[in-house]
Every structure is written in C-alpha cells, then in structure tokens.
Design a protein around this motif. Structure first.
Motif, PDB file in Angstrom:
ATOM      1  N   LEU A   1      55.247  48.314  37.842  1.00  0.00           N
ATOM      2  CA  LEU A   1      54.789  46.985  37.424  1.00  0.00           C
ATOM      3  C   LEU A   1      55.340  45.956  38.401  1.00  0.00           C
ATOM      4  N   VAL A   2      54.441  45.190  39.036  1.00  0.00           N
ATOM      5  CA  VAL A   2      54.910  44.251  40.069  1.00  0.00           C
ATOM      6  C   VAL A   2      54.760  42.790  39.650  1.00  0.00           C
ATOM      7  N   GLY A   3      54.108  42.527  38.525  1.00  0.00           N
ATOM      8  CA  GLY A   3      53.984  41.138  38.109  1.00  0.00           C
ATOM      9  C   GLY A   3      53.302  41.029  36.768  1.00  0.00           C
TER      10      GLY A   3
ATOM     11  N   SER B   1      54.533  34.849  34.797  1.00  0.00           N
ATOM     12  CA  SER B   1      53.971  33.722  35.540  1.00  0.00           C
ATOM     13  C   SER B   1      52.825  33.082  34.762  1.00  0.00           C
ATOM     14  N   GLY B   2      52.726  31.786  34.864  1.00  0.00           N
ATOM     15  CA  GLY B   2      51.590  31.098  34.264  1.00  0.00           C
ATOM     16  C   GLY B   2      50.572  30.687  35.295  1.00  0.00           C
ATOM     17  N   ASP B   3      50.786  31.115  36.539  1.00  0.00           N
ATOM     18  CA  ASP B   3      49.924  30.708  37.665  1.00  0.00           C
ATOM     19  C   ASP B   3      49.411  31.964  38.363  1.00  0.00           C
ATOM     20  N   LEU B   4      48.188  32.369  38.008  1.00  0.00           N
ATOM     21  CA  LEU B   4      47.657  33.630  38.533  1.00  0.00           C
ATOM     22  C   LEU B   4      47.474  33.574  40.048  1.00  0.00           C
TER      23      LEU B   4
ATOM     24  N   ALA C   1      49.163  31.821  42.253  1.00  0.00           N
ATOM     25  CA  ALA C   1      50.467  31.929  42.920  1.00  0.00           C
ATOM     26  C   ALA C   1      50.982  33.364  42.850  1.00  0.00           C
ATOM     27  N   LEU C   2      50.757  34.011  41.703  1.00  0.00           N
ATOM     28  CA  LEU C   2      51.205  35.398  41.536  1.00  0.00           C
ATOM     29  C   LEU C   2      50.497  36.308  42.540  1.00  0.00           C
TER      30      LEU C   2
ATOM     31  N   ALA D   1      39.291  35.959  40.065  1.00  0.00           N
ATOM     32  CA  ALA D   1      40.458  35.729  40.934  1.00  0.00           C
ATOM     33  C   ALA D   1      41.048  37.053  41.411  1.00  0.00           C
ATOM     34  N   LEU D   2      41.109  38.027  40.510  1.00  0.00           N
ATOM     35  CA  LEU D   2      41.672  39.336  40.869  1.00  0.00           C
ATOM     36  C   LEU D   2      40.772  40.062  41.857  1.00  0.00           C
TER      37      LEU D   2
END
Lengths: 341, 341
Positions: free
Chosen positions: A17-19, A47-50, A52-53, A79-80
């Motif tokens: 798991l990286v994020g 994180s609340g900022d996809l 930035a993540l 986004a992904l």
C-alpha cells in the motif's frame, strides 16, 4: 469499506500500500493505519488531495471505495486513469456502467485504452452473487429458459445510513412516500446485474421493472440504530425483472431487513436456472456482503493487472481467487504458471 | 459426448459444424447427423482420417471428446494446433495437463503459441464443479484455511464401461483387487482439480493422497447393465487430499454409485470453505455430468476464440456463459460490447 481494504492489503505480502485518499479527512493529518484501526502506523497520512497524491506516488492500481454512482465515481477514476493507474471500483453502478451512463462508459473505456490501464467494477452485489455466479453456472447449461435468483440478508449489522435507505423503522405510509421521493432508495445495482447477465447470454433486454415493497414486522425488532415496532417496516423487499423476447426471463429478488429470523426467514443466496438442465444453488448463510466486497476488490488485483487495457466487467475477466496471505508471488505473475506440483 | 456436442452445436445458429472425426468409424460412410441421432443428415460423413479432414476444412476450433489422458489426447491435439486450430478438450487430464505431463504441456503450449492457437481442457469434473467453482467462490474470501468439496452423483444412467471402472457389482474383495490392478480406476481428475485450485490460490502442494473405497449396498440395486446384490459394491467412494504447509488443506470427495437414494443418499454438489468468511454452497441435485460437460465445451468456444494463444486452464479464461440458441451473435464478438440495454 476503505478501512477494510487497508487491513486486508496489509495482510498480503505480495501487495504494498503506497497511499490512501479520502474524501472526508480530519483537520490534522491522521495516519492511514490509525484510520484503518490497525495496531500500528503505516507511515503516511490519509490524503485529501488526489492530484497531489498521484504526483507523489506511482501506484500500479487503485481501489475506489468512495461512492455508489458512475457520475460520482467518474472524476476520481478519470484522474487515476490519466496517470495510467488501473482502477477497481466498488461503486455499485460501476459494475456495469454502460447501463446507466453509456457515454461516460465509452469515454472512460477510451481513456483507459489510451493510457494502457484497466478499469473494472466489482463487489458482492452487484458484481458477484447475482450476476457473475449466475453467468458461471449458465456455462454448464445447454439451454436457459428462465433465471431467478434471490439474496436474503440481515441488515442488523449496518449503520443508520444504510437502514434509512432501506426504510427500516418507518410506517408503511412513510415507506411508500420514501420510495416515491427516492429517500428509500433500496438496493442499487439490479439493472447492472441484469445487464451483465444478459450481455453474457447474448440476450437483448426489452425493459427492466423494479419494485420496492415494505417488509412488515409482526414483532418488535431493534438494533443499536433503529427500533421497529410491530406493524412497522423491518426492511425492503426489492425485485427486478428483465423482459427478453416478451418473457420475464430474469428475476432478481433481494429482501433486506433487520433480524430476518424474527420473521421466520433464514438468510442465504439462491440461484435457480430453468433450462437444460435445471440448476438449483444455495449458499447458506448468504455470503457476508461487507467482508466479501473488500475481498473481491483486493483479490481482483492480479486479474486487473493482467487484463487488456480498457473498461471491463466481472464477466470479461478470469475469476478472482483468494490471494494467499503467505504467498510471496508477485501479483503481476501469471496465474497457472506456478503450479504447486 | 461427441454426439451430444454435435446436437448442441446444431442448435446454436452462431456456430457452424464443418467436420467430424471419429476414432471408431463404420465400414461404410455414415452421415454425422445420423451418428448424432439428429432427425436429418448434415451432409458430411464422420471421417476416420484427421489429417485428411484438416486438409479439406479450415475450422476455427475443434472439440476433442475422444479420450481421457494427456498421452492419448496429444497426437490429435498436436495435429489440430499444427493447422492453427484452437482446441477444447474434455479429456480429464487435459483440465490441468501440467500435473501429469509437464513436458508435454510445455511442448503443447509452445506449439499453440507458435501457431496462434489456444488449447484448454474443460468438463464438469474436472473443469468446473470441484475446481473452477471453488476458485470463483474463493474470490469472496479474505482468508482461506481449508476447503472441502463433495460431488455425490448417480451412476445408474451410465453404461457398462463406466460401471466397471467404478467397481459396480463387484464383491468387496474383487473391488480391492481391482483398485490394486487399476481395473477399478475410479474418478480421473482429482490431482488436476487440486492443482488448479492450488495454482489459483498460490498454494504449493506438498503431496496428494488418493483413496478408493467400496460403497457397500445393503439392498439389491440394479440397472440395465449391472446387478448389485446386498453386501456387494454399489460404487466407489473416492477421496483426494492435497497437503499444503503440513496441513490437509483441500479435500475432494466423490462417492459415485448406482441408485444412491437406495442407500439413503441424496445427490448434490457441495463446497465448504473454512476461512474469513466461512462459505457453504449446495447444488441439489448435482449438476448433470454428461449434459454439463457437453455444454461447457460448446459454451467455452467464444472464450477460447478470444483468448491469448497458448495452453490455458479454466481459471485463466473468463467463465463460459450459456450460448443462446436464438442469438445470432458471432462467437468471435467480444462479450460485454453488445449490452442489451
């Protein structure tokens, strides 16, 4: 669901798991391990900022457990995919997004292909017990005339949001008003399941009929979140029928209530196929929904990593198998090439 | 089985039968429709010369229903693959040929890849109920500790060859001698099913133990082909256990006998998974073996045509769905792209 996925991922040595992204985050950073109720910390915050993540990390795949509808799921998925990240979504409508949103589906499929990524929706229902499992059984039939499947479960373990969606605790009048207003939404996913089955069988659905009816309790039932008085609503009996060639060819039935045994009802999953041959399957008790949806999302990871790019549904992929907790096999390694003999 | 396949293929408008090869042919040419018991003729005879048949016709795919073992199946498969013909075999050992013949499997895989063809073994057992279906259910589990599955069927409809292989009608002593000599061969396919499950779960099998025990009848049982006196053998109880990490991790049980209800036994298929969560599946009566094996072989055709070249097993492909008798969809058309909505 997200917390359950974090815990399960941490038990699989082949996966890292990286994020973690969350729509609802706290004012101060909270470690992802804490959020998931793990004993220790994972070393990174939710994180609340996809965006930035995704700028910081390069995951192979993302599990989406943030919403239920295609429209709500689309921005995160987009986004992904833009970053070439494969996506497994448990949003109910994503199990067969072409039903409710054919244009968005086509657009996501094209984006996924362009970026070399795969997108698939899964879950126990829709995604497995009332669609994929039916399709798998159909493969043993020479002819299918009619399909009826039923999932009988217990809502007692669920929280207030789910109970409200099913009308639990309401009077009959309130329930009927809730159905009309949309507050008693019931189960989301029947048209998606029906479409998946029909797609696999090559059937053309003419129309889908859905009904939501109150399950009236004769006795008092209660959970920590709701009390159902005698004569009031213990849950929602939802039915969907797909008409094919003028016949009610597929019927799905899903009575959801708290403490069904107080109404003399045992829980279970049931599939009946009329054809050549007839086929009658029972899974009792029913496959536990929350546990199984988390499992399917995680267990599907190797299948999605191996799949061709694009939008896929559960019937397009080889079935997910339970990932071994002790296996050190790379998730990208081809199944079938590492025979234990 | 071959006759059943011909009949089923003729009921699927999307498929066209272009030739039939048979190992046992008559002195004079016999129309394939006559052999299959169809009302009319198909316009071509059953050929006894596979090479000549392949020189005359260019099939997309061939269904092999001529034998049980890899060694026996290999020459026909090789001839087909050499011509770039995809192959679905119902030879039991071909369900997971790497177990019994890893070198032949590798060789067939390489040949198939070279010719751009796909080869897969299928059938109800091995191939579906005691392997693929278990793997499919495993996908809903977060952890699996142990698997036990049982197929209880009725041998009464079968002919003398099958009955002899299961020791039906023998005394207990004759049965034990038959097991030692190999005449009571029992069910073929347990190691293949166990290997398929283990492969999907990423488990390393340390050893497989098989047992064949007589099912003694307390009453007289009979079929047109055999009489079982009280105290004699009504069938064979076959058990196989796969040991993984020092534990009996997978147990498959297959009691096959004539008229099991005369011994107080109902037929059915049963899968029990111990893990998170536990899972208990029942299909009663059992999925009819002959009908389902024919169905799986035919229904798998679109999946094989879509698959990557090479040797595949049932867990490598999306599940087969019942081909519609009224569908005009091309078998090569991608499932999921023709949604009935």
């Amino acid at each position: 669901m997200g917390a359950g996925m974090i815990r399960l991922l941490q038990s699989k040595p082949a996966l890292e798991l990286v994020g973690v992204f969350g729509r609802r985050i706290h004012d101060r950073p909270v470690d992802a391990g804490t959020v998931a109720g793990l004993g220790g910390e994972l070393g990174f915050s939710v994180s609340g900022d996809l965006a930035a993540l995704l700028a910081d990390t390069t995951p192979d795949i993302a599990l989406q457990a943030t919403c239920s509808t295609v429209v709500d799921a689309e921005p995160e998925i987009r986004a992904l995919l833009e970053h070439g990240v494969n996506v497994i979504s448990i949003a109910e409508e994503m199990a067969f997004p072409a039903y409710s949103h054919p244009q968005i589906s086509t657009s996501l499929d094209e984006l996924a292909r362009t970026r070399g990524a795969t997108l698939v929706g899964t879950g126990i229902n829709p995604g497995f017990v009332l669609d994929l499992l039916i399709v798998a059984l159909s493969g043993t039939c020479q002819r299918i005339d009619r399909i009826e499947a039923r999932r009988v479960n217990d809502l007692a373990p669920y929280g207030p949001t789910v109970l409200a969606c099913q009308g639990v605790g309401l009077t009959t009048t309130q329930f009927q008003e809730g159905v009309l207003s949309g507050r008693v939404a019931g189960h989301l996913g029947f048209p998606e399941s029906l479409s998946m089955i029909a797609s696999a069988l090559g059937w053309q659905i003419e129309r889908i009929e859905q009904r939501r009816e109150p399950i009236i309790s004769e006795v008092r039932r209660q959970t920590p979140h709701v009390v159902v008085e005698p004569g009031c609503v213990a849950g929602c009996l939802q039915t969907a029928v797909a008409w094919v060639d003028g016949r009610a060819a597929i019927q799905l039935v899903h009575p959801q209530q708290i403490h069904p045994q107080l109404g003399g009802v045992e829980t279970g999953d049931y599939i009946d196929i009329e054809g050549e041959p007839d086929l009658h399957l029972r899974i009792e008790p029913e496959i536990a929904g929350g546990t199984a949806t988390v499992a399917l999302a995680v267990n599907l990871i190797p299948r999605v990593l191996q799949a061709d790019a694009g939008l896929r549904t559960m019937i397009d992929l080889p079935v997910a198998a339970a990932l071994s907790g002790s296996s050190r096999r790379s998730p990208a390694e081809k199944n079938g090439d590492s025979v234990g003999e």
